[in-house]
Scaffold this active site. Sequence first.
Site, PDB file in Angstrom:
ATOM      1  N   ARG A  39     -23.963 -46.910  86.485  1.00  0.00           N
ATOM      2  CA  ARG A  39     -24.029 -46.950  85.179  1.00  0.00           C
ATOM      3  C   ARG A  39     -25.188 -47.723  84.595  1.00  0.00           C
ATOM      4  O   ARG A  39     -25.540 -47.603  83.610  1.00  0.00           O
ATOM      5  CB  ARG A  39     -22.708 -47.357  84.514  1.00  0.00           C
ATOM      6  CG  ARG A  39     -21.533 -46.555  84.514  1.00  0.00           C
ATOM      7  CD  ARG A  39     -20.455 -46.832  83.735  1.00  0.00           C
ATOM      8  NE  ARG A  39     -19.136 -45.991  83.970  1.00  0.00           N
ATOM      9  CZ  ARG A  39     -17.945 -45.959  83.393  1.00  0.00           C
ATOM     10  NH1 ARG A  39     -18.087 -46.964  82.453  1.00  0.00           N
ATOM     11  NH2 ARG A  39     -16.890 -45.219  83.554  1.00  0.00           N
ATOM     12  N   ASP A 148     -14.122 -49.725  67.415  1.00  0.00           N
ATOM     13  CA  ASP A 148     -14.485 -49.934  68.830  1.00  0.00           C
ATOM     14  C   ASP A 148     -15.598 -50.943  68.970  1.00  0.00           C
ATOM     15  O   ASP A 148     -16.299 -51.460  68.052  1.00  0.00           O
ATOM     16  CB  ASP A 148     -15.062 -48.410  69.281  1.00  0.00           C
ATOM     17  CG  ASP A 148     -14.643 -48.311  70.761  1.00  0.00           C
ATOM     18  OD1 ASP A 148     -13.784 -47.715  71.182  1.00  0.00           O
ATOM     19  OD2 ASP A 148     -15.586 -48.726  71.573  1.00  0.00           O
TER      20      ASP A 148
HETATM   21  C1  LIG Z   1     -10.611 -44.637  77.093  1.00  0.00           C
HETATM   22  S1  LIG Z   1     -11.262 -44.854  75.411  1.00  0.00           S
HETATM   23  C2  LIG Z   1      -9.683 -44.789  74.507  1.00  0.00           C
HETATM   24  C3  LIG Z   1      -9.921 -43.761  73.127  1.00  0.00           C
HETATM   25  C4  LIG Z   1      -8.837 -43.393  72.536  1.00  0.00           C
HETATM   26  N1  LIG Z   1      -8.022 -44.561  72.054  1.00  0.00           N
HETATM   27  C5  LIG Z   1      -8.161 -42.683  73.019  1.00  0.00           C
HETATM   28  O1  LIG Z   1      -6.847 -42.776  73.693  1.00  0.00           O
HETATM   29  O2  LIG Z   1      -8.476 -41.127  73.298  1.00  0.00           O
HETATM   30  C6  LIG Z   1     -11.239 -46.846  75.398  1.00  0.00           C
HETATM   31  C7  LIG Z   1     -12.159 -47.460  74.530  1.00  0.00           C
HETATM   32  O3  LIG Z   1     -11.913 -48.907  74.450  1.00  0.00           O
HETATM   33  C8  LIG Z   1     -12.975 -49.302  73.943  1.00  0.00           C
HETATM   34  N2  LIG Z   1     -12.811 -50.907  74.189  1.00  0.00           N
HETATM   35  C9  LIG Z   1     -12.917 -51.614  75.529  1.00  0.00           C
HETATM   36  N3  LIG Z   1     -12.930 -52.925  75.398  1.00  0.00           N
HETATM   37  C10 LIG Z   1     -12.749 -53.051  74.245  1.00  0.00           C
HETATM   38  C11 LIG Z   1     -12.831 -54.355  73.307  1.00  0.00           C
HETATM   39  N4  LIG Z   1     -12.737 -55.491  73.936  1.00  0.00           N
HETATM   40  N5  LIG Z   1     -12.677 -54.374  72.115  1.00  0.00           N
HETATM   41  C12 LIG Z   1     -12.529 -53.135  71.317  1.00  0.00           C
HETATM   42  N6  LIG Z   1     -12.511 -51.674  72.099  1.00  0.00           N
HETATM   43  C13 LIG Z   1     -12.784 -51.832  73.464  1.00  0.00           C
HETATM   44  C14 LIG Z   1     -14.151 -48.771  74.810  1.00  0.00           C
HETATM   45  O4  LIG Z   1     -15.335 -48.802  74.199  1.00  0.00           O
HETATM   46  C15 LIG Z   1     -13.538 -47.212  74.546  1.00  0.00           C
HETATM   47  O5  LIG Z   1     -14.215 -46.600  73.612  1.00  0.00           O
END
Ligand SMILES: C[S@@+](CC[C@H](N)C(=O)[O-])C[C@H]1O[C@@H](n2cnc3c(N)ncnc32)[C@H](O)[C@@H]1O
Length: 294
Positions: A39, A148
């Site tokens: 990545r 996000d």
């Molecule tokens: C796997 S996706 C989940 C998306 C959606 N909630 C779903 O279940 O389909 C996880 C998301 O968490 C976000 N994320 C990771 N760490 C974070 C943080 N510290 N604060 C806010 N968002 C975060 C990532 O950028 C990513 O877009």
Amino acid sequence: MSHGEILLSTAAFNGIRALLKRKTGIHLEESSNSMILSRLSSRVRRQRLPDFDAYLAYVCTDEGAQELIQMINALTTNTTRFFREPGHFDLLETDVLPKLIEKAKEGERIRLWSAACSSGEEAYSIAALVLKCFPDALDFDIRILGTDIDTNTLQRAKIGIYPNGSMNGVQEGYTDILFDPDRDDGKVHIRQPLRDMTTFRYLNFVEPWPVRGPFQVIFCRNVAIYMDPETQSGIWKGLENVLDQDGTLFIGHSERISADLSLQLELFGPTSFRRPLSFLRQSIKHMESGDVTT
Ligand SMILES: C[S@@+](CC[C@H](N)C(=O)[O-])C[C@H]1O[C@@H](n2cnc3c(N)ncnc32)[C@H](O)[C@@H]1O
């Protein structure tokens, strides 16, 4: 270990893991060398740096602040899709929205939050369901917030244009609500009413949260699994704090809320939580207002 020409030393690997954890709460396993290499190697090249040690040193400087944002973007996992884990949307439709729609009609402010919304599919799925159940929703104070940490995926969410394949698995009744049929570019475009109902903002769970609530519905799914237990616990407590008295919290199917919240939140469906006695409180309110059907 090296990827092409670029060397990832143990010190740089551990330094990047520690920095990511501090800035985002995300815990990368000790086995995640290849993930970092795949990545981030292109980012190291783009900065014309010789190796990951130099890259780590750079993202820790003031000049490297923008690159640090891109490093975080590259290391988040953004997998999502429309109506993912559909049981939650069924519960929202049958058990949650009918009461919220009544409240909106009575003039109440209704807020639904897709926390960690990735590229927006979750927030737009919620908006589509609201519009399906309540076509006049835009005339009332009912809105969806998506947040996000990943600035690139947030940008995609705001634009609201997705590859055609994103429609796969979306129930037919929803495709018309979600997508604008008058486009002919091989992509699907979110319809304007859903965009008008939905706002996207940056929010990092491990920094102060720029939201006040209360939220009647919170989806916070498939993000806590990437965090250590302490960060998870902070997220659940923060969410509980901004959840409305009669609010509902949906979490990912492989996630668990912390045991110390068991007095504040109780299970009311699969990975779905409410405050204890919430159902009773709502029934009493409805009986007091003369509606004895609840
Ligand atoms: C796997 S996706 C989940 C998306 C959606 N909630 C779903 O279940 O389909 C996880 C998301 O968490 C976000 N994320 C990771 N760490 C974070 C943080 N510290 N604060 C806010 N968002 C975060 C990532 O950028 C990513 O877009």
